[in-house]
Design a protein around this motif. Structure first.
Motif, PDB file in Angstrom:
ATOM      1  N   LEU A  30       0.833  -0.998  -0.140  1.00 31.12           N
ATOM      2  CA  LEU A  30       0.010  -0.150   0.249  1.00 31.12           C
ATOM      3  C   LEU A  30       0.933   1.340   0.373  1.00 31.12           C
ATOM      4  O   LEU A  30       0.610   2.420  -0.885  1.00 31.12           O
ATOM      5  CB  LEU A  30      -0.585   0.286   1.083  1.00 31.12           C
ATOM      6  N   LEU A  31       2.065   0.998   0.853  1.00 29.46           N
ATOM      7  CA  LEU A  31       2.656   2.350   0.106  1.00 29.46           C
ATOM      8  C   LEU A  31       3.219   2.979  -0.767  1.00 29.46           C
ATOM      9  O   LEU A  31       3.575   3.861  -0.886  1.00 29.46           O
ATOM     10  CB  LEU A  31       4.530   2.134   1.318  1.00 29.46           C
ATOM     11  N   ASN A  32       3.163   1.827  -2.017  1.00 29.87           N
ATOM     12  CA  ASN A  32       4.174   2.264  -2.920  1.00 29.87           C
ATOM     13  C   ASN A  32       2.599   2.308  -4.555  1.00 29.87           C
ATOM     14  O   ASN A  32       2.662   2.751  -5.367  1.00 29.87           O
ATOM     15  CB  ASN A  32       4.518   1.444  -3.698  1.00 29.87           C
ATOM     16  N   ASN A  33       1.974   2.294  -3.275  1.00 28.99           N
ATOM     17  CA  ASN A  33       0.312   2.371  -3.803  1.00 28.99           C
ATOM     18  C   ASN A  33      -0.811   4.144  -3.359  1.00 28.99           C
ATOM     19  O   ASN A  33       0.182   4.753  -2.425  1.00 28.99           O
ATOM     20  CB  ASN A  33      -0.887   1.892  -3.701  1.00 28.99           C
ATOM     21  N   ASP A  34      -1.742   4.253  -3.891  1.00 33.41           N
ATOM     22  CA  ASP A  34      -2.516   5.918  -3.523  1.00 33.41           C
ATOM     23  C   ASP A  34      -3.962   5.356  -2.880  1.00 33.41           C
ATOM     24  O   ASP A  34      -4.616   4.363  -3.370  1.00 33.41           O
ATOM     25  CB  ASP A  34      -2.560   6.672  -4.449  1.00 33.41           C
ATOM     26  N   ASP A  39     -14.547  13.824   0.109  1.00 35.56           N
ATOM     27  CA  ASP A  39     -14.901  15.067   1.157  1.00 35.56           C
ATOM     28  C   ASP A  39     -15.558  14.197   2.787  1.00 35.56           C
ATOM     29  O   ASP A  39     -15.229  15.763   3.054  1.00 35.56           O
ATOM     30  CB  ASP A  39     -15.694  16.306   0.621  1.00 35.56           C
ATOM     31  N   GLU A  40     -16.190  13.984   2.731  1.00 30.34           N
ATOM     32  CA  GLU A  40     -16.654  12.750   3.671  1.00 30.34           C
ATOM     33  C   GLU A  40     -15.927  12.117   4.544  1.00 30.34           C
ATOM     34  O   GLU A  40     -15.407  11.857   5.823  1.00 30.34           O
ATOM     35  CB  GLU A  40     -17.714  12.736   3.718  1.00 30.34           C
ATOM     36  N   GLY A  41     -14.149  11.670   4.013  1.00 25.90           N
ATOM     37  CA  GLY A  41     -13.776  10.497   4.718  1.00 25.90           C
ATOM     38  C   GLY A  41     -13.965   9.547   4.435  1.00 25.90           C
ATOM     39  O   GLY A  41     -13.109   8.594   5.025  1.00 25.90           O
ATOM     40  N   ASN A  42     -14.363   8.939   3.268  1.00 26.86           N
ATOM     41  CA  ASN A  42     -14.158   8.110   3.299  1.00 26.86           C
ATOM     42  C   ASN A  42     -13.312   7.355   2.109  1.00 26.86           C
ATOM     43  O   ASN A  42     -13.413   8.080   0.985  1.00 26.86           O
ATOM     44  CB  ASN A  42     -15.897   7.482   2.250  1.00 26.86           C
ATOM     45  N   PHE A  43     -13.633   5.954   1.998  1.00 31.74           N
ATOM     46  CA  PHE A  43     -12.064   6.101   1.135  1.00 31.74           C
ATOM     47  C   PHE A  43     -13.457   5.220  -0.084  1.00 31.74           C
ATOM     48  O   PHE A  43     -13.728   4.692  -0.536  1.00 31.74           O
ATOM     49  CB  PHE A  43     -11.765   4.650   1.550  1.00 31.74           C
ATOM     50  N   GLU A  62       1.253   3.939 -15.826  1.00 29.52           N
ATOM     51  CA  GLU A  62       0.210   3.378 -15.627  1.00 29.52           C
ATOM     52  C   GLU A  62      -0.523   2.520 -13.993  1.00 29.52           C
ATOM     53  O   GLU A  62       0.633   2.928 -13.357  1.00 29.52           O
ATOM     54  CB  GLU A  62       0.171   1.915 -16.487  1.00 29.52           C
ATOM     55  N   PHE A  63      -1.742   3.424 -13.488  1.00 30.41           N
ATOM     56  CA  PHE A  63      -2.117   2.454 -13.283  1.00 30.41           C
ATOM     57  C   PHE A  63      -3.530   2.135 -13.208  1.00 30.41           C
ATOM     58  O   PHE A  63      -4.160   1.889 -13.889  1.00 30.41           O
ATOM     59  CB  PHE A  63      -2.914   3.782 -11.999  1.00 30.41           C
ATOM     60  N   LEU A  64      -3.727   1.503 -12.000  1.00 29.68           N
ATOM     61  CA  LEU A  64      -5.454   0.701 -11.987  1.00 29.68           C
ATOM     62  C   LEU A  64      -6.134   1.477 -10.657  1.00 29.68           C
ATOM     63  O   LEU A  64      -5.778   1.990  -9.720  1.00 29.68           O
ATOM     64  CB  LEU A  64      -5.291  -0.385 -11.450  1.00 29.68           C
ATOM     65  N   GLU A  65      -7.455   2.022 -11.481  1.00 30.23           N
ATOM     66  CA  GLU A  65      -8.286   2.481 -10.609  1.00 30.23           C
ATOM     67  C   GLU A  65      -9.612   1.565  -9.844  1.00 30.23           C
ATOM     68  O   GLU A  65      -9.586   1.094 -10.461  1.00 30.23           O
ATOM     69  CB  GLU A  65      -9.171   3.707 -11.031  1.00 30.23           C
ATOM     70  N   ILE A  66      -9.196   0.993  -8.824  1.00 30.62           N
ATOM     71  CA  ILE A  66      -9.634  -0.193  -8.356  1.00 30.62           C
ATOM     72  C   ILE A  66     -10.865   0.943  -7.257  1.00 30.62           C
ATOM     73  O   ILE A  66     -10.064   1.002  -6.137  1.00 30.62           O
ATOM     74  CB  ILE A  66      -9.148  -1.547  -7.172  1.00 30.62           C
ATOM     75  N   PRO A  67     -12.554   0.236  -7.062  1.00 31.50           N
ATOM     76  CA  PRO A  67     -13.252   0.727  -6.044  1.00 31.50           C
ATOM     77  C   PRO A  67     -13.007  -0.338  -4.265  1.00 31.50           C
ATOM     78  O   PRO A  67     -12.084  -1.603  -4.743  1.00 31.50           O
ATOM     79  CB  PRO A  67     -14.527   0.210  -6.719  1.00 31.50           C
ATOM     80  N   TRP A  68     -12.901   0.726  -3.362  1.00 30.70           N
ATOM     81  CA  TRP A  68     -12.249   0.216  -2.715  1.00 30.70           C
ATOM     82  C   TRP A  68     -13.351  -0.805  -2.138  1.00 30.70           C
ATOM     83  O   TRP A  68     -13.584  -1.754  -1.150  1.00 30.70           O
ATOM     84  CB  TRP A  68     -13.230   1.646  -1.168  1.00 30.70           C
ATOM     85  N   GLN A  69     -15.165  -0.644  -2.615  1.00 30.61           N
ATOM     86  CA  GLN A  69     -15.838  -1.770  -2.442  1.00 30.61           C
ATOM     87  C   GLN A  69     -15.124  -3.410  -2.940  1.00 30.61           C
ATOM     88  O   GLN A  69     -15.501  -4.387  -2.258  1.00 30.61           O
ATOM     89  CB  GLN A  69     -17.058  -2.238  -3.617  1.00 30.61           C
ATOM     90  N   CYS A  70     -13.815  -3.169  -3.898  1.00 36.57           N
ATOM     91  CA  CYS A  70     -12.952  -4.171  -3.685  1.00 36.57           C
ATOM     92  C   CYS A  70     -12.635  -5.036  -2.810  1.00 36.57           C
ATOM     93  O   CYS A  70     -11.670  -6.395  -3.007  1.00 36.57           O
ATOM     94  CB  CYS A  70     -12.462  -4.176  -5.136  1.00 36.57           C
ATOM     95  N   VAL A  71     -12.496  -4.012  -1.432  1.00 40.78           N
ATOM     96  CA  VAL A  71     -11.547  -4.331  -0.038  1.00 40.78           C
ATOM     97  C   VAL A  71     -12.464  -5.395   0.096  1.00 40.78           C
ATOM     98  O   VAL A  71     -13.444  -4.783   0.754  1.00 40.78           O
ATOM     99  CB  VAL A  71     -10.584  -3.465   1.028  1.00 40.78           C
ATOM    100  N   LYS A  72     -12.092  -7.007   0.405  1.00 38.62           N
ATOM    101  CA  LYS A  72     -12.962  -7.229   1.111  1.00 38.62           C
ATOM    102  C   LYS A  72     -11.934  -8.342   2.275  1.00 38.62           C
ATOM    103  O   LYS A  72     -12.907  -8.142   3.576  1.00 38.62           O
ATOM    104  CB  LYS A  72     -12.671  -9.405  -0.103  1.00 38.62           C
ATOM    105  N   LYS A  73     -11.338  -7.666   3.199  1.00 41.36           N
ATOM    106  CA  LYS A  73     -10.145  -7.898   3.788  1.00 41.36           C
ATOM    107  C   LYS A  73      -8.890  -7.614   4.108  1.00 41.36           C
ATOM    108  O   LYS A  73      -8.249  -7.571   3.482  1.00 41.36           O
ATOM    109  CB  LYS A  73     -10.075  -9.453   4.479  1.00 41.36           C
ATOM    110  N   ILE A  74      -8.834  -7.246   5.271  1.00 41.15           N
ATOM    111  CA  ILE A  74      -7.746  -6.391   5.733  1.00 41.15           C
ATOM    112  C   ILE A  74      -7.053  -7.201   6.821  1.00 41.15           C
ATOM    113  O   ILE A  74      -7.094  -6.590   8.098  1.00 41.15           O
ATOM    114  CB  ILE A  74      -7.648  -4.855   6.529  1.00 41.15           C
TER     115      ILE A  74
END
Length: 93
Positions: A30-34, A39-43, A62-74
């Motif tokens: 994650l450190l090498n990505n963004d 505005d409301e503080g939501n990912f 080149e970048f991939l834009e991945i919606p936060w909803q795709c995060v299943k588990k931390i």
């Protein structure tokens, strides 16, 4: 502040590796990505750098834009994504 065990600090999870379980792809740490935060503080999105580092000056970025909803588990050392090709956008900056 120490009572809630499910709190994760950005300084801790920036060292977590991003893994897409949909295709088995590893996207570095994650450190090498963004992250895009509204505005409301939501990912909103993970912006994954496909060039292998932030300081690669001589190539197309080149970048991939991945919606936060795709995060299943931390997890303990990983962030698990489930991102299909139809929700991931490839962008150049």
């Amino acid at each position: 502040m120490g009572e809630e065990s499910n709190i994760k600090y950005l300084s801790d999870i920036e060292r977590y590796e991003l893994i897409n379980i949909n295709d088995g792809e590893k996207y570095d740490y994650l450190l090498n990505n963004d992250l895009i935060i509204d505005d409301e503080g939501n990912f909103k999105f993970l912006i994954v750098n496909l060039n292998g580092g932030k300081f690669n000056m001589f190539s197309n970025k080149e970048f991939l834009e991945i919606p936060w909803q795709c995060v299943k588990k931390i997890g303990a050392k990983t962030i698990i994504l489930d991102a299909d090709d139809d929700v991931v956008k490839k962008v150049k900056l």
